[in-house]
Scaffold this motif. Sequence first.
Motif, PDB file in Angstrom:
ATOM      1  N   GLY B 118     -24.777  -9.544  29.140  1.00  0.00           N
ATOM      2  CA  GLY B 118     -25.769 -10.545  28.750  1.00  0.00           C
ATOM      3  C   GLY B 118     -26.503 -10.148  27.477  1.00  0.00           C
ATOM      4  N   LEU B 119     -26.702  -8.831  27.293  1.00  0.00           N
ATOM      5  CA  LEU B 119     -27.387  -8.359  26.091  1.00  0.00           C
ATOM      6  C   LEU B 119     -26.520  -8.575  24.859  1.00  0.00           C
ATOM      7  N   GLU B 121     -24.300 -10.914  24.588  1.00  0.00           N
ATOM      8  CA  GLU B 121     -24.321 -12.355  24.332  1.00  0.00           C
ATOM      9  C   GLU B 121     -25.614 -12.757  23.611  1.00  0.00           C
ATOM     10  N   ALA B 122     -26.741 -12.197  24.065  1.00  0.00           N
ATOM     11  CA  ALA B 122     -28.020 -12.506  23.426  1.00  0.00           C
ATOM     12  C   ALA B 122     -27.999 -12.098  21.957  1.00  0.00           C
ATOM     13  N   ALA B 123     -27.448 -10.908  21.697  1.00  0.00           N
ATOM     14  CA  ALA B 123     -27.394 -10.430  20.316  1.00  0.00           C
ATOM     15  C   ALA B 123     -26.486 -11.317  19.469  1.00  0.00           C
ATOM     16  N   ARG B 124     -25.363 -11.739  20.048  1.00  0.00           N
ATOM     17  CA  ARG B 124     -24.473 -12.650  19.311  1.00  0.00           C
ATOM     18  C   ARG B 124     -25.203 -13.945  19.007  1.00  0.00           C
ATOM     19  N   VAL B 137     -27.839  -2.578  20.017  1.00  0.00           N
ATOM     20  CA  VAL B 137     -27.829  -2.933  21.442  1.00  0.00           C
ATOM     21  C   VAL B 137     -27.063  -1.913  22.283  1.00  0.00           C
TER      22      VAL B 137
END
Lengths: 372, 221
Positions: B118-119, B121-124, B137
Amino acid sequence: MNMPLRADLADVREVPVAKADDLDRAMVRLEAVSKTFAARRGGGAVTALDHIDLAVAPGSVLGVIGRSGAGKSTLIRLVNGLERPSAGRIWVDGTDIAALGERELRQVRRSIGMIFQHFNLLSSRTAYGNIALPLEIAGVGRAEIKARVEPLLELVGLADKRDRYPAELSGGQKQRVGIARALATRPKVLLSDEATSALDPETTQSILDLLGTINRELGLTILLITHEMSVIRRIAKEVAVIDGGRIVERGDVYDIFTRPGHATTQSFLGGASGRAVPAGLAARLGPDRAAGSEAVVRVVFRGTLAAGAVVSSLSRELHADVKILSGAIDEVAGRPFGTLLIGLPSSDRHLAPALAYFAERGLDTEVLGYVA
Amino acid sequence: MSPEIVQLIAEATLDTLWMVAVATAIATLLGVPLGVFLATSGRGELFALPAVNRIVGLVVNATRSTPFIILVVAIIPFTRLIAGTSIGTKAAIVPLTIAAIPFIARLVETAVREVDQGLVEAARAMGASPLQIVRKVLLPEAVPAIALSLTLAVVSMIGYSAMVGAVGGGGLGDLGIRYGYQRFMPDVMAAVVIVLIVLVQGVQTIGDTLARRLNKRLRHN
C-alpha cells in the motif's frame, strides 16, 4: 409551503449528471472506458470495467458506490493512471491520461491527491514527515515544504501531533494525516478510495465533514468510492452505482435516494430511511389480495414533511382507517425525505382512490403486499 | 594461563573483530543494493527485469549453497588477486565477504518484500519514480528489519571467521586450532569459546536494541 418546494424539486430532477456542453469542462471524464485483466494460468480474462462513461464537474463531489468486486477500485485507479485502460479515454483537467507515458504521468499524478482505506502512511516518518513526502518527491525545497506542511497540519487539526509517528495516532488522526498529505501538492482532484471504511461511525462523520470543508473552501473536485450509502449521502452531490463493471444508475443523490431505480441501488439503500419492512410485518405479508385483507403501501415523501396531515386527511376522505405501520423522516443532501408504511383496506373501493390521492399530491407509492 | 597466552587471546579477538567488521562493511555495501534489486526486479515489480532477476538469484543461491570451508579453498586464486596472499587475517576477509554478500542480499530482499505494498501504491500515486520509491519508502521502512538482518549476518560471520582459522586465517579460530587443538591446551580452547560466546551475545544485544529503537511501529514513550 409545499408547493414551492415541490417546484424546486422538479427543477432538480431535470438536471442530468453532466450536460453535453459541460463535458468539455469536466474535471474528470471517462469515455467508454473498459478494463480487462489478462487471463491468469487456469482462468479466463476478467473484465473489471465495461464501457464506463463518467464526468465529474469542477468543484463537485461524485460518489461511486458498489460492492467489493464491482470494479470501483479499478475505476478510481484509472483516473491517476495506476491502472491503464484496455479501451476508452480518460481526461483529468483536459489531459488525456491514457495517452501519457510513465514519466509524464508522474507529473500529472502530482495534481491528483489520493487517500486510502488503510491510510498507507510511512511508519518510519512522523505526521510532518508523511505530509512532506509528496513535496520531497516533487523536488520542493526544505523551506517551502515547511511553509506548506505547517498550515496543512493546522487545517486537519493535528498541529499538536506534528512529531508523532503513525503508531501513536488513532485511525481518524491517521486519515487526517493522509488527507493533509494528499493536499500537499495542491491538487485539483482528490481521489478517495474507501477512505472511511476502516473507521468507526463517529470518526467517519468527522472525516467526511473535513472532506466537505475542503471541497467547499478549496474548491477541490472529489471522486470517492465506497460501499456505504451513508457516506454518499453525507458528502456527495451526485452518485453513480456500479455493479458487475457497469454503471447501472446515476444521478442526483437525493433523487437516487428517494427513487432508486435499479435493484442494486435498492439493496444498497436496504434499511436506510425507513425503507425496511419491520420483520413481524414482513413475515405476514403475502401477494394475495384476499377479500377483507389489508394492503400495505409504502409512501415516499420527497421534499416535504407533511406526512401526518396527508394520512389523516386520506382517512377522512376514504371513510376508512389508515394505519401507520412504520415510518422515518430523514434528510438527504440537506433536503427532507420521509418514508411511511401504511395499512388500509385492500378493496377496490379504498385502495385505488388512495393511490390516486397520493399521486395527485406528487407522492410516490408502492404496494408491498397484503396481510389477512 | 600465562600472560603470553592472554596476550594471544586478546590479539586474536581483535583480529576476529577486524575481519568481521571489514567483511560486514563491504558485504553490506554490496549486499543491500543486491537485496533491493532482488526484491524489486521480479515480473511486474518496480524495475521489472525478470530474466536478470533469475540469473542473479541463481548466482546468489549457488554461492549460498557452497559450504563455506570449500568456498574458502575454491577461491584461493581470487583471494591472492585481491589480498596479495592466501593466508592471514587480510586474506580471510575475502572469502568472508564473498559468503556474506548473498546472505545479506537474501535477508534484505525479505525485509524489503515485507514493506506494505500500500505504501508503494501511495508513493506511485504521488508521482514518485521507482528510484524515489526505493530511497524514500522501501529502504526507510525496511530499516528495522535490515538492522536485525545485519545482526544475524554479523553473528554468522563471527562463526565463519573461526572457520577460516582452520586454513590459516588468523583470529580466534586460528588460535583455538593451533593452541587448543594441536598443542592440547584445553584451557585456551575454552577461553576462545567463551570469548566467541560473549562476542555473539554482545552483537545480538546491540542489534536488538538498535532495531527496537529504529522501529517506529512500536509505541515508546
